[in-house]
Design an enzyme around this catalytic site. Structure first.
Site, short mmCIF file in Angstrom:
data_model
loop_
_atom_site.label_atom_id
_atom_site.label_comp_id
_atom_site.label_asym_id
_atom_site.label_seq_id
_atom_site.Cartn_x
_atom_site.Cartn_y
_atom_site.Cartn_z
CE LYS A 1 -4.31 0.90 2.50
NZ LYS A 1 -4.87 0.83 3.84
C1 E4P Z 1 -8.22 1.19 4.25
O1 E4P Z 1 -7.51 0.86 3.34
C2 E4P Z 1 -8.22 2.54 4.82
O2 E4P Z 1 -7.00 2.83 5.39
C3 E4P Z 1 -9.35 2.66 5.82
O3 E4P Z 1 -10.53 2.15 5.23
C4 E4P Z 1 -9.55 4.05 6.35
O4 E4P Z 1 -10.72 4.08 7.15
P1 E4P Z 1 -11.03 5.26 8.17
O5 E4P Z 1 -11.25 6.51 7.38
O6 E4P Z 1 -12.28 4.82 8.88
O7 E4P Z 1 -9.83 5.38 9.06
#
Ligand code: E4P
Length: 217
Positions: A83
């Site tokens: 990522k």
């Molecule tokens: C996933 O890849 C993201 O980092 C995550 O869904 C972010 O979610 P949040 O905005 O609830 O922290």
């Protein structure tokens, strides 16, 4: 539509995985913090449990370092998706890492133009953040729809991974729009099964069953 679980909580992943509800997992630095675990150890455990893509996020800010971190994370297991953030350096890292054959998830996407760049850089997944856009009074679902249109217009292979999912309505709306994947916390995925009329119906059936005086077993 595929379901990824947005957590580094191994027990929560295992519970959903046993039900066949887990097509992959996403983590981020905040979720690693919440787990209290070492990133390399917990990511390995998750990869051993789940056969689908497991996103592990780099934390460097410069492309060269992101690439080095990405290679190290990818060495954990073949189902790692590295990522990287949607910054110029993140796009450079995406191009190199995807060129080396690794799955790459480009995260922190908040505009259709950013999504277009990620697809051109070879991203396997683009992660537009629905809930965080809603938080600032933008419509996160509009972004998912815009990206779907753009990717379809040009036959990009990059999968739309709707992230920052907060509600069950987000999930059904993403399915209607045609997101390829949603990633949501375990509690949101489990609450998909809940309906007030299901609870009310069960209550009535149990009361009536008790009145019959019968047993099945
Ligand atoms: C996933 O890849 C993201 O980092 C995550 O869904 C972010 O979610 P949040 O905005 O609830 O922290």
């Amino acid at each position: 539509m595929k379901f990824f679980v947005d957590t580094a909580d191994v027990a929560a992943i295992a519970e959903l995985n046993d039900l066949g509800m887990v097509d992959g997992v996403t983590t981020n630095p905040s979720l690693i913090l919440k787990s209290g675990r070492n990133i390399l150890e917990v990511t390995k455990e998750i990869c051993d449990l789940v056969s689908g893509p497991v996103s592990a996020e780099v934390v460097a800010l410069q492309a060269d370092e992101m690439i080095a971190e990405g290679r190290k994370l990818a060495a954990i297991a073949p189902n790692i998706a590295v990522k990287v953030p949607l910054t110029w350096d993140g796009l450079k890292a995406c191009k190199v890492l995807s060129g080396e054959g690794f799955m790459v998830n480009v995260t922190l996407c908040f505009s259709a133009n950013q999504a277009l760049l990620a697809a051109k850089a070879g991203a396997t997944f683009i992660s537009p953040f629905v809930g965080r856009l809603d938080d600032i009074n933008f419509d996160g679902l509009d972004l998912i729809a815009d990206i779907r249109t753009i990717y379809d217009n040009y036959d990009f292979d990059t999968q739309i991974l709707a992230a920052s999912i907060r509600t069950v309505n987000h999930i059904s709306d993403c399915a209607k729009i045609g997101a390829d994947v949603i990633t949501a916390p375990p509690a949101v995925i489990k609450s998909l099964a809940s309906h007030v009329l299901t609870d009310k119906g069960m209550d009535q059936f149990m009361k009536d069953w008790a009145k019959t005086g019968q047993k099945i077993l």
